[in-house]
Design an enzyme around this catalytic site. Structure first.
Site, PDB file in Angstrom:
ATOM      1  N   SER A 118       0.830  -1.204   0.000  1.00 27.58           N
ATOM      2  CA  SER A 118       0.000   0.000   0.000  1.00 27.58           C
ATOM      3  C   SER A 118       0.870   1.262   0.000  1.00 27.58           C
ATOM      4  O   SER A 118       1.755   1.409  -0.838  1.00 27.58           O
ATOM      5  CB  SER A 118      -0.959  -0.031   1.190  1.00 27.58           C
ATOM      6  N   ASP A 240      -9.001  -5.500  -5.575  1.00 30.19           N
ATOM      7  CA  ASP A 240      -8.700  -4.343  -4.720  1.00 30.19           C
ATOM      8  C   ASP A 240      -9.756  -3.255  -4.937  1.00 30.19           C
ATOM      9  O   ASP A 240      -9.979  -2.795  -6.058  1.00 30.19           O
ATOM     10  CB  ASP A 240      -7.306  -3.806  -5.072  1.00 30.19           C
ATOM     11  N   HIS A 268      -7.127  -5.758  -1.133  1.00 33.71           N
ATOM     12  CA  HIS A 268      -6.016  -4.815  -1.033  1.00 33.71           C
ATOM     13  C   HIS A 268      -4.819  -5.367  -0.266  1.00 33.71           C
ATOM     14  O   HIS A 268      -3.729  -4.825  -0.358  1.00 33.71           O
ATOM     15  CB  HIS A 268      -6.516  -3.533  -0.347  1.00 33.71           C
TER      16      HIS A 268
END
Length: 283
Positions: A118, A240, A268
């Site tokens: 991320s 995601d 995600h």
């Protein structure tokens, strides 16, 4: 193989499933909590509204410097006292890394991975570009690397910024974030991850550190992406809901030496939802 894990929440929260698999595979894995995030050393400051002036800067430069210090001491400890040196924090630079890397275990000199999920991928890119001699290969998981810092939030009055940060750690917002982050989740698991995922927000310094990061403009690594020299593995959860598929695969076309592996039926956080698949990917 040495693996540095970087994260914008606590390492063990997100890597508690994948970490044992990496260890079982014989991979030396090091966790690095970034300054002002996760369970980093800011808790030593015992910050409160009465002593906020003691808070160190939590901008990108300071986070990078904090990561240098953490990785340096981890590497120093890894050599089991073979190198008996102590540097002042203000004196940390690449020469200290080069000294350690040229010493001791030859495996460390040939295989050093930096893994960033991320927003951690932006941290990893920033570090890999600034310390290219230290990192051999890069792994980005559902990378968030195209946001231009914190945008217009830099102009917010501090009172408004603090109000926003207070909302950010609220249970409803955290519940919604977990709903978006995972592809499939039972109600019990959803609630469990919400509680776990907001633990770092409960530190007394978290709001101060987050506001400082916001008004410092945050990470903007768009122009650094093409400067990455390392071979890069891009891991992407196909379902995601936080980062669009277009932005998720875009680094594959912009990084000079990258491969991409997409994981179906995954959200995600592939290293949480599909740890065995993440462990099995090779760069």
């Amino acid at each position: 193989m040495g693996m540095f894990g970087v994260e914008n929440c606590h390492f063990l929260q997100q890597w508690r499933y994948t970490y044992p698999l990496l260890e079982d595979a014989g991979l030396e894995t090091w966790a690095v909590d970034i300054l002002g995030w996760g369970f980093s050393d800011l808790d030593l400051f015992s910050l409160s509204s009465l002593c906020v002036e003691r808070l160190p800067p939590c901008d990108v430069k300071s986070k990078r410097g904090g990561m240098v210090e953490n990785v340096f001491f981890v590497m120093l400890n890894y050599f089991h006292g073979m190198v008996k040196m102590l540097f002042e924090p203000s004196h940390f630079d690449l020469s200290h890394f080069s000294f350690l890397i040229s010493f001791g275990n030859p495996t460390l000199r040939s295989q050093r991975y930096l893994v960033g999920p991320s927003l951690g991928a932006a941290v990893a890119i920033d570090f890999a570009v600034n310390y290219s001699e230290v990192i051999d290969k890069l792994v980005m998981i559902d990378a968030s690397v195209y946001s231009e810092g914190t945008g217009n939030s830099v102009n917010l009055p501090r009172t408004v910024a603090y109000a926003g940060v207070y909302i950010l750690k609220s249970i409803p917002v955290r519940l919604y974030a977990n709903f978006l982050a995972f592809n499939h989740m039972t109600l019990d698991t959803w609630w469990d991850w919400t509680k776990i995922g907001r633990l770092h927000c409960l530190f007394p310094w978290w709001e101060d550190a987050t506001v400082d990061f916001i008004i410092s403009r945050g990470y903007n690594v768009t122009l650094q992406i093409e400067q990455v020299k390392q071979k890069t593995l891009i891991i992407w959860g196909e379902n995601d809901q936080i980062i669009s598929n277009k932005l998720g695969v875009r680094p594959h076309g912009e990084l000079p030496n990258a491969i991409i592996c997409q994981i179906p039926d995954c959200g995600h956080l592939p290293h949480v939802e599909k740890p065995s698949k993440v462990r099995g990917l090779k760069l």
